[in-house]
Design a protein around this motif. Sequence first.
Motif, PDB file in Angstrom:
ATOM      1  N   TYR A 108       1.194  -1.260  -0.054  1.00  0.00           N
ATOM      2  CA  TYR A 108      -0.191  -0.031  -0.040  1.00  0.00           C
ATOM      3  C   TYR A 108       0.927   1.834  -0.201  1.00  0.00           C
ATOM      4  N   VAL A 109       1.716   0.808   0.672  1.00  0.00           N
ATOM      5  CA  VAL A 109       2.749   2.270   1.133  1.00  0.00           C
ATOM      6  C   VAL A 109       3.376   2.791  -0.581  1.00  0.00           C
ATOM      7  N   GLU A 110       3.844   1.705  -1.583  1.00  0.00           N
ATOM      8  CA  GLU A 110       4.476   1.995  -2.857  1.00  0.00           C
ATOM      9  C   GLU A 110       3.156   2.675  -3.552  1.00  0.00           C
ATOM     10  N   LYS A 111       1.694   1.289  -3.644  1.00  0.00           N
ATOM     11  CA  LYS A 111       0.394   2.385  -4.122  1.00  0.00           C
ATOM     12  C   LYS A 111       0.788   4.205  -3.756  1.00  0.00           C
ATOM     13  N   VAL A 112       0.875   4.143  -2.655  1.00  0.00           N
ATOM     14  CA  VAL A 112       0.692   5.585  -2.565  1.00  0.00           C
ATOM     15  C   VAL A 112       1.918   6.616  -2.787  1.00  0.00           C
ATOM     16  N   VAL A 121       7.085   8.645   2.765  1.00  0.00           N
ATOM     17  CA  VAL A 121       5.910   8.361   3.006  1.00  0.00           C
ATOM     18  C   VAL A 121       6.142   9.342   4.395  1.00  0.00           C
ATOM     19  N   ASP A 122       5.659   9.514   6.103  1.00  0.00           N
ATOM     20  CA  ASP A 122       4.979   9.570   6.884  1.00  0.00           C
ATOM     21  C   ASP A 122       4.333   8.279   7.389  1.00  0.00           C
ATOM     22  N   VAL A 123       4.733   7.562   8.758  1.00  0.00           N
ATOM     23  CA  VAL A 123       3.653   6.721   8.803  1.00  0.00           C
ATOM     24  C   VAL A 123       2.998   6.457   9.950  1.00  0.00           C
ATOM     25  N   VAL A 124       1.471   6.925  10.081  1.00  0.00           N
ATOM     26  CA  VAL A 124       1.100   7.041  11.805  1.00  0.00           C
ATOM     27  C   VAL A 124       0.040   6.152  12.125  1.00  0.00           C
ATOM     28  N   MET A 139      12.071  -4.322   9.016  1.00  0.00           N
ATOM     29  CA  MET A 139      11.506  -5.417   8.586  1.00  0.00           C
ATOM     30  C   MET A 139      11.113  -5.724   7.069  1.00  0.00           C
ATOM     31  N   GLN A 140      10.346  -4.344   6.636  1.00  0.00           N
ATOM     32  CA  GLN A 140      10.311  -4.536   4.660  1.00  0.00           C
ATOM     33  C   GLN A 140      11.146  -3.809   3.859  1.00  0.00           C
ATOM     34  N   GLY A 141      12.154  -3.903   4.895  1.00  0.00           N
ATOM     35  CA  GLY A 141      13.216  -3.305   3.492  1.00  0.00           C
ATOM     36  C   GLY A 141      13.480  -1.548   2.864  1.00  0.00           C
ATOM     37  N   ILE A 142      12.225  -0.958   3.356  1.00  0.00           N
ATOM     38  CA  ILE A 142      11.802  -0.232   2.678  1.00  0.00           C
ATOM     39  C   ILE A 142      11.956   1.478   4.013  1.00  0.00           C
ATOM     40  N   SER A 143      12.760   1.320   4.593  1.00  0.00           N
ATOM     41  CA  SER A 143      12.856   2.580   5.681  1.00  0.00           C
ATOM     42  C   SER A 143      13.983   3.718   4.690  1.00  0.00           C
ATOM     43  N   HIS A 144      14.695   4.086   4.015  1.00  0.00           N
ATOM     44  CA  HIS A 144      14.789   4.621   2.536  1.00  0.00           C
ATOM     45  C   HIS A 144      13.320   5.456   2.770  1.00  0.00           C
ATOM     46  N   GLU A 145      12.066   5.031   2.358  1.00  0.00           N
ATOM     47  CA  GLU A 145      10.952   5.266   1.690  1.00  0.00           C
ATOM     48  C   GLU A 145      10.245   5.438   2.642  1.00  0.00           C
ATOM     49  N   ILE A 146      10.928   5.636   4.032  1.00  0.00           N
ATOM     50  CA  ILE A 146      10.130   6.737   5.013  1.00  0.00           C
ATOM     51  C   ILE A 146      10.313   7.771   5.558  1.00  0.00           C
TER      52      ILE A 146
END
Length: 288
Positions: A108-112, A121-124, A139-146
């Motif tokens: 879903y983050v990738e879709k956004v 993205v920021d995650v709340v 755990m999902q290897g996308i810390s560079h996207e957050i």
Amino acid sequence: MRNSRKRWFAGFALTLVLGAVTAAAPAQAATGGGNNDFSCRPSAAHPDPVVLLHGTFATYYEDINFLQADLAARGYCTFSLTYGAYPQFPFVGGLAPIAESSVEIKNYVEKVRSATGAAKVDVVGHSEGGLQSLYLAKMQGISHEIGRVVAIAPPTHGADASGLLTLAYTLLGQSTWDNIVKTLGLPIFADELKDGAAIKALNNGPVAQPGVAYTIITSRYDELVTPTETSFVREPGVANQYVQDSCPVDPVGHIGEAYDLNVWHLVRNALDPANATRITVCAVGSPG
């Protein structure tokens, strides 16, 4: 008559909350924010879309929906989904194993990001959603996207539910308890509590990931994620705060934290620290 009065009071209380939100926030149309609108484009003031994650037995339209509306009204592009729902029981989410739901959230983050063109993205998240936000980044290897994680009352180190889990382990044994919740199709109750698989994975090494700014918010009166200190991550780059550090008399409990105006204020500060403001008038949240 008594039931009518209760319904009237509930409606009146909700009207007060919505009125406070409307009065405190600029109009959505004036600021360009969006609520699950994939045509929304982030602004210079709020360049990162915000993905909001609900808790166990909740949905995207219940639990974090009012907080999402508040952020959208302030110009944020906001997005939410119901994750972890089973096809045979699609009415509520947050029931599937943490690791399984985390993949769903990652997609879903990738879709956004794809729809909005945002690099990050920021995650709340609230409750399990807070745990998911921490788990997702690690755990999902996308810390560079957050860019930022704001976790409200997450069971980061496993929750004891005011001693109820310890009692269950004592009376039944942990293996029996785990088998019961798996048989019932509720693995989340083994997963996010003490010694759960997700808790062990999250806490195997540092929780905080380089490049991500973390804020963890909880209440001293949280009755489910106990001891309340279990929410916090005592690592560099993580801001840990109790609601009562800003509003000492707020009695807000676990579920109420998703709807508490003081918590919302702290979330906004965490998302936009350059423009953070002190809470000058404290609300009184629900103790349940």
